[in-house]
Every structure is written in C-alpha cells, then in structure tokens.
Design an enzyme around this catalytic site. Structure first.
Site, PDB file in Angstrom:
ATOM      1  N   ASN A 223       1.650   3.002  -2.663  1.00 13.66           N
ATOM      2  CA  ASN A 223       0.969   3.921  -3.589  1.00 13.66           C
ATOM      3  C   ASN A 223      -0.316   4.467  -2.964  1.00 13.66           C
ATOM      4  O   ASN A 223      -0.649   5.639  -3.156  1.00 13.66           O
ATOM      5  CB  ASN A 223       0.680   3.235  -4.928  1.00 13.66           C
ATOM      6  CG  ASN A 223       1.892   3.246  -5.824  1.00 13.66           C
ATOM      7  OD1 ASN A 223       2.276   4.288  -6.343  1.00 13.66           O
ATOM      8  ND2 ASN A 223       2.532   2.087  -5.970  1.00 13.66           N
TER       9      ASN A 223
ATOM     10  N   GLY B  85       0.782  -1.233   0.000  1.00  7.68           N
ATOM     11  CA  GLY B  85       0.000   0.000   0.000  1.00  7.68           C
ATOM     12  C   GLY B  85       0.811   1.278   0.000  1.00  7.68           C
ATOM     13  O   GLY B  85       0.319   2.323   0.438  1.00  7.68           O
TER      14      GLY B  85
ATOM     15  N   HIS C 220       1.252   0.798 -13.135  1.00 12.77           N
ATOM     16  CA  HIS C 220       2.089  -0.361 -13.472  1.00 12.77           C
ATOM     17  C   HIS C 220       3.545   0.093 -13.513  1.00 12.77           C
ATOM     18  O   HIS C 220       3.841   1.179 -14.019  1.00 12.77           O
ATOM     19  CB  HIS C 220       1.665  -0.937 -14.829  1.00 12.77           C
ATOM     20  CG  HIS C 220       2.464  -2.140 -15.199  1.00 12.77           C
ATOM     21  ND1 HIS C 220       2.277  -3.372 -14.588  1.00 12.77           N
ATOM     22  CD2 HIS C 220       3.469  -2.312 -16.085  1.00 12.77           C
ATOM     23  CE1 HIS C 220       3.136  -4.236 -15.094  1.00 12.77           C
ATOM     24  NE2 HIS C 220       3.875  -3.625 -15.998  1.00 12.77           N
TER      25      HIS C 220
ATOM     26  N   ASN D 270      -5.157   2.358 -13.059  1.00  4.69           N
ATOM     27  CA  ASN D 270      -4.190   1.396 -12.518  1.00  4.69           C
ATOM     28  C   ASN D 270      -2.802   1.990 -12.672  1.00  4.69           C
ATOM     29  O   ASN D 270      -2.550   2.782 -13.582  1.00  4.69           O
ATOM     30  CB  ASN D 270      -4.268   0.074 -13.290  1.00  4.69           C
ATOM     31  CG  ASN D 270      -3.286  -0.958 -12.771  1.00  4.69           C
ATOM     32  OD1 ASN D 270      -3.186  -1.186 -11.563  1.00  4.69           O
ATOM     33  ND2 ASN D 270      -2.523  -1.583 -13.663  1.00  4.69           N
TER      34      ASN D 270
ATOM     35  N   ARG E 186     -14.949 -15.403 -10.124  1.00  5.26           N
ATOM     36  CA  ARG E 186     -14.445 -14.032 -10.272  1.00  5.26           C
ATOM     37  C   ARG E 186     -15.618 -13.042 -10.332  1.00  5.26           C
ATOM     38  O   ARG E 186     -15.573 -11.966  -9.753  1.00  5.26           O
ATOM     39  CB  ARG E 186     -13.616 -13.952 -11.574  1.00  5.26           C
ATOM     40  CG  ARG E 186     -12.803 -12.703 -11.732  1.00  5.26           C
ATOM     41  CD  ARG E 186     -11.919 -12.784 -12.968  1.00  5.26           C
ATOM     42  NE  ARG E 186     -10.939 -13.848 -12.931  1.00  5.26           N
ATOM     43  CZ  ARG E 186      -9.785 -13.804 -12.263  1.00  5.26           C
ATOM     44  NH1 ARG E 186      -9.459 -12.735 -11.579  1.00  5.26           N
ATOM     45  NH2 ARG E 186      -8.952 -14.822 -12.277  1.00  5.26           N
TER      46      ARG E 186
HETATM   47  C1  GRF Z   1       3.660  -1.134  -7.421  1.00  9.97           C
HETATM   48  O1  GRF Z   1       4.936  -1.301  -7.989  1.00  9.97           O
HETATM   49  C2  GRF Z   1       2.617  -0.981  -8.503  1.00  9.97           C
HETATM   50  O2  GRF Z   1       3.089  -0.306  -9.642  1.00  9.97           O
HETATM   51  C3  GRF Z   1       2.310  -2.431  -8.836  1.00  9.97           C
HETATM   52  O3  GRF Z   1       2.351  -3.097  -7.604  1.00  9.97           O
HETATM   53  C4  GRF Z   1       3.192  -2.397  -6.698  1.00  9.97           C
HETATM   54  C5  GRF Z   1       2.365  -2.083  -5.497  1.00  9.97           C
HETATM   55  O4  GRF Z   1       3.110  -1.511  -4.446  1.00  9.97           O
HETATM   56  N1  GRF Z   1       1.058  -2.531  -9.533  1.00  9.97           N
HETATM   57  P1  GRF Z   1       2.360  -0.851  -3.214  1.00  9.97           P
HETATM   58  O5  GRF Z   1       1.416  -1.905  -2.645  1.00  9.97           O
HETATM   59  O6  GRF Z   1       1.619   0.351  -3.721  1.00  9.97           O
HETATM   60  O7  GRF Z   1       3.439  -0.484  -2.244  1.00  9.97           O
END
Ligand code: GRF
Length: 220
Positions: A16, A14, A111, A109, A67
């Site tokens: 991000n 978490g 990435h 999202n 799902r």
């Molecule tokens: C990040 O590198 C994001 O780009 C990818 O998964 C990772 C998640 O990290 N999709 P966090 O949980 O936000 O620390």
C-alpha cells in the site's frame, strides 16, 4: 498547488505504501510522502521508500518501555519531518489515546474489509467462515478503537467460490492499491472533511446500481 506533506507508518511488505508512492508521482496529485516510519527493522516497505529516495526511519517499539514512550518518539519524528497527514499502511501497532487525539482527523488507516464488519486480524478468514458474498476494503480516519472511525472511502470485492483466505486477500489487495491513493487524494485536496463523526463532501458515484453476488441473470 501546495502538496500536503504525508508520513506513512508501516510494519511489513509495504504494497500500500508503494501504491501511495506511485500516486504521488503524478504532478497533479495533492500529496507527497516526506517520511516513512517502520516499527519493524526488516520491513520490506523500508526498501521501497529508499528506492524512491524517501527518508525512511526505523523506530523499533521493542526499544521503548511503554506504548506512550514509543508513540512520543513516533510523534517527534513525524513533527520533525513536517508531516501534515499521516497514513497507516499495514502498521501493526495500536496507538495510545494521546497519539490518536494529537493526529485526530489528520490520520488515515486502510483495513481489508467493509467496516464496521470484520475489524481486527484475519478478516479474510472470518469473511469466508461467515459465508459472506461481498467484502472489500475501507479507508477511514483513525480513532482510539481499532479499525473504527469516520469512513472516507470503500471498495466492494466479490468473494468467489473456492476462495481461500490468500486468494481473497490478493483480490482485495488490488482494490486497496486503488482505494488508498483515491482516499488520500480526497482528504489532501480537502474534497472531503470530517463533520461530527462522518466524512462529508464530494462524492463521485456515477453508477448507482446495486451489486449482486451471485450475479443476477439479467442486469438491473
Ligand atoms: C493490507 O491488507 C492492509 O489493508 C492491512 O495490512 C495489509 C498491509 O499490506 N492493514 P502492505 O504492507 O501494504 O502490503
């Protein structure tokens, strides 16, 4: 200013999510997080939400037969919370097509690569294996195919000699934490929008010089 009501989907650390939480503290930021949902009960991100007094829910995918059933529960929780914009932040489940359609152009999202290169898992290890010199991170609108969809924003990050997947991931993550709040702010404020399958609208590019790695002896 009316702030857009944002839901964040997580599965783990978490960091991000934390960057988004921190950005939302600014009075002039055009979004606020109204709910965090994790499909993993032990996700560290749940503690981050709770520490910021943001409602945090666990919807464990293992409790659902399909799902579609999991996504229906997710959708119900987001609707209940009045979510207008959805952000996947390290959410490690693929969505059903119905869910993606329902949230179309309201669902982001992040990435850790310069999409459309290096979709999927282990992007950094594959970047290193290919000898790529410049990688980065992308925020995009979600489409049914994994890690594809209209690109909102990207940040370029150099690959350095001696990098490991971990050291590169750490460098890219710093950029992710700047990029995601930036991109969400652009979408929430309607500075950008989807037209066809491209994101159009405001760009704030000031420096148009190409970026070289290894660097040129003399700057352009
Ligand atoms: C990040 O590198 C994001 O780009 C990818 O998964 C990772 C998640 O990290 N999709 P966090 O949980 O936000 O620390």
């Amino acid at each position: 200013m009316t702030k857009k009501r944002v839901g964040v989907l997580i599965s783990g650390r978490g960091s991000n999510l934390q960057a988004l939480i921190d950005a939302c503290k600014a009075p002039d930021y055009p979004a606020r997080i109204v709910v965090v949902v994790s499909n993993v009960p032990s996700a560290q991100g749940l503690l981050r939400a709770e520490a910021s007094l943001i409602p945090a829910l666990v919807i464990d995918h293992r409790d659902f037969a399909s799902r579609e059933a999991f996504d229906a529960a997710l959708d119900a929780a987001l609707t209940e919370a009045g979510v207008e914009l959805l952000c996947n932040a390290g959410f490690m489940r693929l969505h059903s097509e119905g869910f993606v359609e329902r949230w179309r152009d309201r669902h982001l999202n992040i990435h850790p690569s310069l999409l459309p290169a290096f979709k999927g898992l282990h992007a950094h290890a594959r970047v290193l294996a290919e000898g790529v010199k410049i990688t980065g991170t992308t925020v995009h609108f979600v489409r049914p195919e994994m890690d594809s969809g209209p690109i909102v924003a990207q940040a370029a990050v150099p690959v350095l000699p001696g990098d490991t997947a971990d050291s590169l991931a750490a460098r890219v993550l710093i950029a992710e934490h700047r990029l995601y709040p930036h991109a969400l702010g652009l979408v929430a404020s309607r500075a950008v929008r989807v037209e066809g399958e491209l994101v159009v609208g405001m760009t704030q590019i000031k420096d148009q010089a190409p970026y070289f790695s290894p660097p040129l002896d003399e700057p352009l």
